[in-house]
Design a protein around this motif. Structure first.
Motif, short mmCIF file in Angstrom:
data_model
loop_
_atom_site.label_atom_id
_atom_site.label_comp_id
_atom_site.label_asym_id
_atom_site.label_seq_id
_atom_site.Cartn_x
_atom_site.Cartn_y
_atom_site.Cartn_z
N THR A 77 37.43 33.55 51.53
CA THR A 77 37.75 33.78 52.95
C THR A 77 38.14 32.46 53.63
O THR A 77 39.13 32.39 54.35
CB THR A 77 36.56 34.43 53.68
N PHE A 78 37.37 31.41 53.34
CA PHE A 78 37.67 30.09 53.88
C PHE A 78 39.07 29.63 53.41
O PHE A 78 39.87 29.15 54.22
CB PHE A 78 36.59 29.08 53.45
N GLY A 79 39.35 29.82 52.14
CA GLY A 79 40.66 29.46 51.58
C GLY A 79 41.80 30.23 52.24
O GLY A 79 42.87 29.68 52.49
N PHE A 105 43.15 25.27 46.28
CA PHE A 105 41.93 24.93 45.54
C PHE A 105 40.83 25.95 45.81
O PHE A 105 40.20 26.47 44.88
CB PHE A 105 41.47 23.52 45.92
N CYS A 106 40.61 26.28 47.09
CA CYS A 106 39.53 27.21 47.48
C CYS A 106 39.75 28.62 46.91
O CYS A 106 38.85 29.19 46.31
CB CYS A 106 39.41 27.32 49.00
N THR A 107 40.95 29.16 47.09
CA THR A 107 41.18 30.55 46.65
C THR A 107 41.18 30.63 45.12
O THR A 107 40.81 31.65 44.56
CB THR A 107 42.48 31.14 47.24
N THR A 108 41.61 29.55 44.45
CA THR A 108 41.61 29.55 42.98
C THR A 108 40.19 29.47 42.45
O THR A 108 39.76 30.29 41.64
CB THR A 108 42.43 28.35 42.45
N ILE A 109 39.46 28.48 42.93
CA ILE A 109 38.12 28.19 42.40
C ILE A 109 37.11 29.28 42.82
O ILE A 109 36.07 29.43 42.17
CB ILE A 109 37.69 26.76 42.84
N SER A 110 37.42 30.05 43.86
CA SER A 110 36.50 31.10 44.33
C SER A 110 36.25 32.17 43.26
O SER A 110 35.20 32.82 43.27
CB SER A 110 37.03 31.75 45.61
N PHE A 111 37.19 32.34 42.33
CA PHE A 111 37.00 33.35 41.28
C PHE A 111 36.03 32.89 40.20
O PHE A 111 35.58 33.70 39.39
CB PHE A 111 38.35 33.76 40.67
N LEU A 112 35.70 31.59 40.20
CA LEU A 112 34.78 31.06 39.19
C LEU A 112 33.36 31.64 39.36
O LEU A 112 32.81 32.18 38.40
CB LEU A 112 34.78 29.53 39.22
N PRO A 113 32.74 31.56 40.59
CA PRO A 113 31.40 32.17 40.73
C PRO A 113 31.39 33.66 40.43
O PRO A 113 30.40 34.18 39.90
CB PRO A 113 31.01 31.88 42.18
N GLN A 114 32.49 34.36 40.78
CA GLN A 114 32.54 35.80 40.48
C GLN A 114 32.57 36.04 38.97
O GLN A 114 31.86 36.91 38.46
CB GLN A 114 33.78 36.43 41.14
N ALA A 115 33.38 35.25 38.25
CA ALA A 115 33.46 35.39 36.79
C ALA A 115 32.11 35.07 36.15
O ALA A 115 31.63 35.81 35.28
CB ALA A 115 34.55 34.48 36.24
N ILE A 116 31.45 34.01 36.60
CA ILE A 116 30.13 33.61 36.05
C ILE A 116 29.11 34.73 36.31
O ILE A 116 28.38 35.14 35.41
CB ILE A 116 29.66 32.27 36.67
N LYS A 117 29.09 35.25 37.56
CA LYS A 117 28.15 36.31 37.92
C LYS A 117 28.38 37.55 37.05
O LYS A 117 27.43 38.15 36.55
CB LYS A 117 28.36 36.68 39.40
N THR A 118 29.64 37.91 36.87
CA THR A 118 29.98 39.10 36.09
C THR A 118 29.58 38.93 34.62
O THR A 118 29.03 39.84 34.01
CB THR A 118 31.49 39.41 36.22
N ILE A 119 29.84 37.74 34.06
CA ILE A 119 29.49 37.47 32.65
C ILE A 119 27.96 37.52 32.49
O ILE A 119 27.45 38.13 31.55
CB ILE A 119 30.05 36.09 32.21
N GLN A 120 27.24 36.92 33.44
CA GLN A 120 25.78 36.86 33.33
C GLN A 120 25.11 38.20 33.54
O GLN A 120 24.20 38.57 32.81
CB GLN A 120 25.22 35.84 34.33
#
Lengths: 82, 82
Positions: B42-44, A11-26
């Motif tokens: 990193t936590f994941g 869950f953590c490693t998957t969902i961690s790409f969400l803030p990066q994708a949002i930041k990059t889009i914005q």
């Protein structure tokens, strides 16, 4: 207990790409993002997804299916706005 | 065949963090990198590593041990040079 740790990890490693994708889009700020990383990572995630399908592992293909979409968005932005 | 795909997948997603770590160390440009992503990731990875140890899976703890070191380097640079 081991399975729970594995699921939380996925869950953590998957969902961690969400803030990066949002930041990059914005921000469209991709100067600090490595093209080699996201090319290799996206390719690896496609293989993980295939591995999950072939070995009938729902957590593996589900987690990597989501990660693939997010990593692909970041990769497309990197190629478009470099 | 399935195992080979899994091993190549693990190799790609693990080693993909190497060019990102090198780029970040060389340029110190972390403006486009998401702090939330690398904290959560990193936590994941710590959890994946623990899961690998507990379930006696050499590929899982080996791949995630290497990823952990690389992700940690990127995270430290992000915190230091933001």
């Amino acid at each position: 207990m081991t399975t729970i740790i594995g699921l939380v990890a996925a869950f953590c490693t998957t969902i961690s790409f969400l803030p990066q994708a949002i930041k990059t889009i914005q921000t469209k700020d991709t100067s600090g993002i490595s093209l080699s990383m996201y090319s290799l990572f996206t390719f690896g995630t496609i293989l993980w997804f295939t591995y999950g399908i072939m070995s009938n592992s729902v957590p593996v293909y589900l987690a990597n299916g989501i990660t693939l979409i997010l990593a692909l968005i970041i990769l497309i932005y990197k190629v478009r706005y470099k």
